[in-house]
Scaffold this active site. Sequence first.
Site, PDB file in Angstrom:
ATOM      1  N   MET A  25       0.762  -1.241   0.054  1.00 48.09           N
ATOM      2  CA  MET A  25      -0.120   0.070   0.195  1.00 48.09           C
ATOM      3  C   MET A  25       0.886   1.224  -0.106  1.00 48.09           C
ATOM      4  O   MET A  25       0.495   2.302   0.342  1.00 48.09           O
ATOM      5  CB  MET A  25      -1.003   0.057   1.314  1.00 48.09           C
ATOM      6  CG  MET A  25      -1.938  -1.225   1.159  1.00 48.09           C
ATOM      7  SD  MET A  25      -3.519  -0.811   2.116  1.00 48.09           S
ATOM      8  CE  MET A  25      -2.757  -0.379   3.626  1.00 48.09           C
ATOM      9  N   GLY A  31      10.975  -3.087   5.369  1.00 48.21           N
ATOM     10  CA  GLY A  31      10.453  -4.558   5.315  1.00 48.21           C
ATOM     11  C   GLY A  31       9.965  -4.936   3.970  1.00 48.21           C
ATOM     12  O   GLY A  31      10.291  -5.930   3.496  1.00 48.21           O
ATOM     13  N   HIS A  32       9.438  -3.903   3.282  1.00 46.82           N
ATOM     14  CA  HIS A  32       8.967  -4.088   1.892  1.00 46.82           C
ATOM     15  C   HIS A  32      10.084  -4.345   0.826  1.00 46.82           C
ATOM     16  O   HIS A  32       9.995  -5.247  -0.029  1.00 46.82           O
ATOM     17  CB  HIS A  32       8.113  -3.106   1.342  1.00 46.82           C
ATOM     18  CG  HIS A  32       6.980  -2.518   2.281  1.00 46.82           C
ATOM     19  ND1 HIS A  32       6.950  -1.401   3.086  1.00 46.82           N
ATOM     20  CD2 HIS A  32       5.778  -2.916   2.225  1.00 46.82           C
ATOM     21  CE1 HIS A  32       5.771  -1.194   3.397  1.00 46.82           C
ATOM     22  NE2 HIS A  32       4.694  -2.228   3.257  1.00 46.82           N
ATOM     23  N   GLY A 145       4.880 -10.085   4.071  1.00 43.41           N
ATOM     24  CA  GLY A 145       5.716 -10.140   5.322  1.00 43.41           C
ATOM     25  C   GLY A 145       5.059 -11.068   6.248  1.00 43.41           C
ATOM     26  O   GLY A 145       3.504 -10.981   6.496  1.00 43.41           O
ATOM     27  N   ASP A 148       2.629  -9.171   9.330  1.00 46.17           N
ATOM     28  CA  ASP A 148       0.989  -9.454   9.204  1.00 46.17           C
ATOM     29  C   ASP A 148       0.598 -11.044   8.972  1.00 46.17           C
ATOM     30  O   ASP A 148       0.539 -11.537   8.139  1.00 46.17           O
ATOM     31  CB  ASP A 148       0.410  -8.620   7.707  1.00 46.17           C
ATOM     32  CG  ASP A 148       0.723  -7.325   8.067  1.00 46.17           C
ATOM     33  OD1 ASP A 148       0.112  -6.645   8.884  1.00 46.17           O
ATOM     34  OD2 ASP A 148       1.508  -6.746   7.120  1.00 46.17           O
ATOM     35  N   SER A 183       6.710  -0.649  10.086  1.00 43.83           N
ATOM     36  CA  SER A 183       5.340  -0.643   9.652  1.00 43.83           C
ATOM     37  C   SER A 183       5.215   0.883   9.319  1.00 43.83           C
ATOM     38  O   SER A 183       5.923   1.770   9.600  1.00 43.83           O
ATOM     39  CB  SER A 183       4.576  -0.905  11.202  1.00 43.83           C
ATOM     40  OG  SER A 183       3.101  -0.496  10.809  1.00 43.83           O
TER      41      SER A 183
END
Length: 275
Positions: A25, A31-32, A145, A148, A183
């Site tokens: 999003m 992390g992405h 990830g 989630d 996050s």
Amino acid sequence: MKVIHSIAELRQALGSSPRGFVPTMGNLHEGHLSLVRQAKESMNGGPVVASIFVNRLQFAPHEDFDTYPRTLERDCALLEGAGCDFVFAPSEAELYPEPQGYKVTPPTELADILEGHFRPGFFTGVCTVVHKLFNIVQPTLAAFGKKDYQQLMVIRRMVAQMALPVQIIGGETTRSELGLALSSRNGYLSEAERAEALRLSRTLKAMIARWQGGERDVAAIEAAALQALRDAGWAPDYMVLRRQRDLGEPVEGAPLVVLGAARLGTTRLIDNLEL
Ligand code: PAF
């Protein structure tokens, strides 16, 4: 790296070569990017598509859809640095040209507990957009990830039950030096809250310590964790010890996971740790 906004153009650009996919999003963090690198590696250098789309369907009316940070230019620069080949960033009119009446509703035993209990409809919104994005991108592999945790499980089940021809890989949670799970919503935290936010993973670790120390009263372990957060001014939704396989009640010998969600000020944070 090509940035593409329309479905038709994406399909043309991708042709028939196998591709990896990382749906996001936006408002990206390390992390992405690690998911993009992992997808790239698993594709042996073959093309990887990242999508950036803030999916209205997975937000409840009182949630942060309108204020969710849209940072396309910065996101694209980061994605390019991580070796991404295509960014698919559709407008809402492109992805939902008419109200999305057809939806993918996951089974209640997995989707109405924990996150789904506190965010009704969330996993239907996620599954619907992910299923649609899979149809558009047609990836052979997609990365999500583990932060989630329940989302990853719900998507794995959808792929299995719907026989979707895509391999799902789960990326380990990326953390700050001090242990805060990265996050997009961490950006909402003040400096003081950022330091306090570490309490969530510390409390999950304390739950693990009690279980590994031999305590078997799961309700007591969970209640103590909820209380610890409340005492520090948090508003926790859940702090639970579950089976990794299906998020059912823990049983002796099965691999377990602790999961938590709690509000610190106005920011809702989630985290989990596998045992
Ligand atoms: O995890 C997310 O960022 C979203 O839920 C996803 C998978 C991109 C679907 O909108």
